[in-house]
Design an enzyme around this catalytic site. Structure first.
Site, PDB file in Angstrom:
ATOM      1  N   TYR A  88       0.814  -1.208   0.000  1.00  0.00           N
ATOM      2  CA  TYR A  88       0.000   0.000   0.000  1.00  0.00           C
ATOM      3  C   TYR A  88       0.855   1.269   0.000  1.00  0.00           C
ATOM      4  O   TYR A  88       0.385   2.351  -0.310  1.00  0.00           O
ATOM      5  CB  TYR A  88      -0.949   0.029   1.205  1.00  0.00           C
ATOM      6  CG  TYR A  88      -2.035  -1.034   1.153  1.00  0.00           C
ATOM      7  CD1 TYR A  88      -2.291  -1.750  -0.010  1.00  0.00           C
ATOM      8  CD2 TYR A  88      -2.805  -1.324   2.264  1.00  0.00           C
ATOM      9  CE1 TYR A  88      -3.264  -2.723  -0.065  1.00  0.00           C
ATOM     10  CE2 TYR A  88      -3.797  -2.299   2.226  1.00  0.00           C
ATOM     11  CZ  TYR A  88      -4.016  -2.996   1.056  1.00  0.00           C
ATOM     12  OH  TYR A  88      -4.991  -3.954   1.004  1.00  0.00           O
ATOM     13  N   LYS A 118       3.475 -15.325   1.364  1.00  0.00           N
ATOM     14  CA  LYS A 118       3.470 -16.141   0.135  1.00  0.00           C
ATOM     15  C   LYS A 118       4.927 -16.312  -0.318  1.00  0.00           C
ATOM     16  O   LYS A 118       5.327 -15.777  -1.348  1.00  0.00           O
ATOM     17  CB  LYS A 118       2.645 -15.432  -0.947  1.00  0.00           C
ATOM     18  CG  LYS A 118       1.155 -15.419  -0.700  1.00  0.00           C
ATOM     19  CD  LYS A 118       0.433 -16.661  -1.143  1.00  0.00           C
ATOM     20  CE  LYS A 118       0.412 -16.832  -2.641  1.00  0.00           C
ATOM     21  NZ  LYS A 118      -0.108 -18.147  -3.025  1.00  0.00           N
ATOM     22  N   ASP A 135      -2.836 -17.822   1.273  1.00  0.00           N
ATOM     23  CA  ASP A 135      -4.069 -18.314   0.626  1.00  0.00           C
ATOM     24  C   ASP A 135      -4.610 -19.531   1.375  1.00  0.00           C
ATOM     25  O   ASP A 135      -5.816 -19.646   1.620  1.00  0.00           O
ATOM     26  CB  ASP A 135      -3.836 -18.616  -0.866  1.00  0.00           C
ATOM     27  CG  ASP A 135      -2.621 -19.481  -1.120  1.00  0.00           C
ATOM     28  OD1 ASP A 135      -1.750 -19.591  -0.227  1.00  0.00           O
ATOM     29  OD2 ASP A 135      -2.515 -20.073  -2.216  1.00  0.00           O
ATOM     30  N   ASP A 152      -5.215  -7.164   5.568  1.00  0.00           N
ATOM     31  CA  ASP A 152      -6.438  -6.450   5.227  1.00  0.00           C
ATOM     32  C   ASP A 152      -7.539  -7.463   4.901  1.00  0.00           C
ATOM     33  O   ASP A 152      -8.664  -7.397   5.405  1.00  0.00           O
ATOM     34  CB  ASP A 152      -6.139  -5.560   4.004  1.00  0.00           C
ATOM     35  CG  ASP A 152      -7.171  -4.476   3.813  1.00  0.00           C
ATOM     36  OD1 ASP A 152      -8.124  -4.413   4.599  1.00  0.00           O
ATOM     37  OD2 ASP A 152      -7.026  -3.680   2.855  1.00  0.00           O
ATOM     38  N   ASP A 199     -10.677  -9.201   7.559  1.00  0.00           N
ATOM     39  CA  ASP A 199     -12.093  -9.081   7.199  1.00  0.00           C
ATOM     40  C   ASP A 199     -12.775 -10.449   7.182  1.00  0.00           C
ATOM     41  O   ASP A 199     -13.909 -10.597   7.622  1.00  0.00           O
ATOM     42  CB  ASP A 199     -12.252  -8.420   5.820  1.00  0.00           C
ATOM     43  CG  ASP A 199     -12.337  -6.896   5.938  1.00  0.00           C
ATOM     44  OD1 ASP A 199     -12.040  -6.370   7.032  1.00  0.00           O
ATOM     45  OD2 ASP A 199     -12.684  -6.233   4.947  1.00  0.00           O
TER      46      ASP A 199
END
Ligand code: NAD
Length: 369
Positions: free
Chosen positions: A141, A192, A225, A249, A253
């Site tokens: 970001y 990852k 993942d 992020d 959620d």
């Protein structure tokens, strides 16, 4: 008596209604000698209306000087067309940046009384208590270059850069391991490393920092993942999850929604410990926004705001007993079937924001007797 300096920024929409319920708790705790001093400022749209800025310099200085900041919510249609630099969210981003809040903590707790309303089977979520620790100030970001280039052949290229330095990974690992020690002593790090260099470094630094500083904390690694999949398959296998800004992020959620309404979810953002006092800068806020559709109608669920205050008691003031008592008060009120509209089932008669706040305060008083 210890002075405990709180700076309150209720903000816009349902922010002030939800914050009013925390005020009631603070007043009562002060009558019992808690020693909170409170000051209040403007952030978001209301600050723009008053000063033409999303937060004034004066309020910024007060936030930085406080022991903890309690933030409500910002934004609403009234301010949709204000200039980008002074949009309501700019106030929150400025606070995070100037207070150097690099660690975002999002608990996902499933209150037994609400287990049946989760989208997952009750046995999968009942008793769930996990904590996602997300790196908040680095990664994709913020990494440079970050741009859209015109390639001149009718094509454009969008570029974001995922970048992490050792110190950023070490300090977030430290926060996760410290927190794990106060819980079930388990940390799972997610990245990852199979496809990303930053993931290779992340895993290496987490492992090394953990080995040197927290060998007694149980550490595991998972690809992000696979972590997302495991979170919806069997979330109770986790205690603390530590991950980067982007994966955090999304994963926070996912984890949050295992447990029900947006109106239930608290969060904390912490900075580095001060070299002299050891205290961290900290901001506590519900995950939800300003909910303009229900603002000013006493329909908002104040639990996310009240649970954010419980996090503040735990992490900024080491008032562990009081924090646990407040969380128990919330659970007991839900057990009694008291519901605001967002968590009510068919046939329930929903209570107002202040009735929910009063019920939690009364329960807290009873537990304190
Ligand atoms: P939102 O979270 O405000 O609302 C989404 C839905 O959830 C709405 O139907 C709302 O009524 C409901 N809801 C949210 N909190 C609730 C609560 N405590 N009790 C009961 N119901 C609740 O998200 P949105 O509608 O996408 O955004 C509204 C405004 O809030 C926008 O201006 C947005 O930019 C802003 N926003 C601010 C923050 C923040 O301040 N941190 C976060 C997200 C969105």
């Amino acid at each position: 008596m210890t002075e405990r300096k709180l700076f309150l920024l209720p903000g816009d929409g349902i922010g002030p209604e939800a914050m009013a319920e925390v005020h009631k708790l603070i007043s009562w705790m002060n009558e019992q000698g808690a020693g909170f001093t409170t000051d209040e400022g403007l952030v978001g749209g209301c600050a723009y209306d008053a000063h033409g800025q999303a937060i004034s310099e004066d309020d910024m200085a007060k936030a930085v000087a406080a022991d903890a900041v309690l933030f409500g919510a910002v934004g609403g249609p009234k301010w949709d067309s204000v200039p980008y630099e002074v949009r309501p969210e700019a106030g929150l981003l400025r606070l995070r940046k100037d207070m150097e809040l690099f660690a975002n903590l999002r608990p996902a707790i499933c209150y037994p009384a609400l287990a049946a309303s989760s989208s997952l089977k009750p046995e999968v979520v009942e008793g769930l208590d996990i904590l996602i620790v997300r790196e908040l100030t680095g990664g994709v970001y913020f990494g440079e270059p970050k741009e859209i280039i015109d390639l001149g052949n009718g094509q454009k290229r969008g570029i974001d850069t995922q970048v992490y330095d050792t110190y950023e990974i070490e300090r977030i690992t430290g926060v996760a391991c410290e927190l794990a020690k106060t819980r079930s002593n388990k940390v799972c790090s997610m990245e990852k490393h199979n496809v990303m260099k930053s993931g290779v470094l992340w895993k290496e630094v987490v492992s090394d920092y953990h080995k040197r500083n927290y060998p007694d904390v149980e550490l595991s690694h998972m690809l992000a993942d696979a972590g997302g999949m495991q979170l919806v398959r069997w979330p109770k296998q986790f205690d603390v999850i530590v991950t980067d800004n982007l994966f955090g992020d999304m994963l926070s959620d996912v984890a949050a929604m295992l447990t029900g309404s947006l109106g239930m979810l608290p969060s904390a953002s912490l900075g580095a410990p001060d070299a002299k006092t050891g205290k961290r800068k900290a901001l506590y806020e519900p995950v939800h926004g300003s909910a303009p559709d229900i603002a000013g109608q006493q329909k908002a669920n104040p639990i996310a705001m009240i649970a954010s205050f419980a996090m503040c008691l735990r992490y900024s003031f080491e008032m562990i007993e009081e924090a646990t008592r407040l969380e128990t008060a919330i659970a007991n009120v839900l057990d009694k079937g008291i519901r605001t509209a967002d968590i009510a089932a068919a046939g329930d008669s929903p209570v107002s924001t202040s009735q929910m706040g009063d019920a939690i305060l009364e329960e807290y008083k009873a537990l304190s007797a």
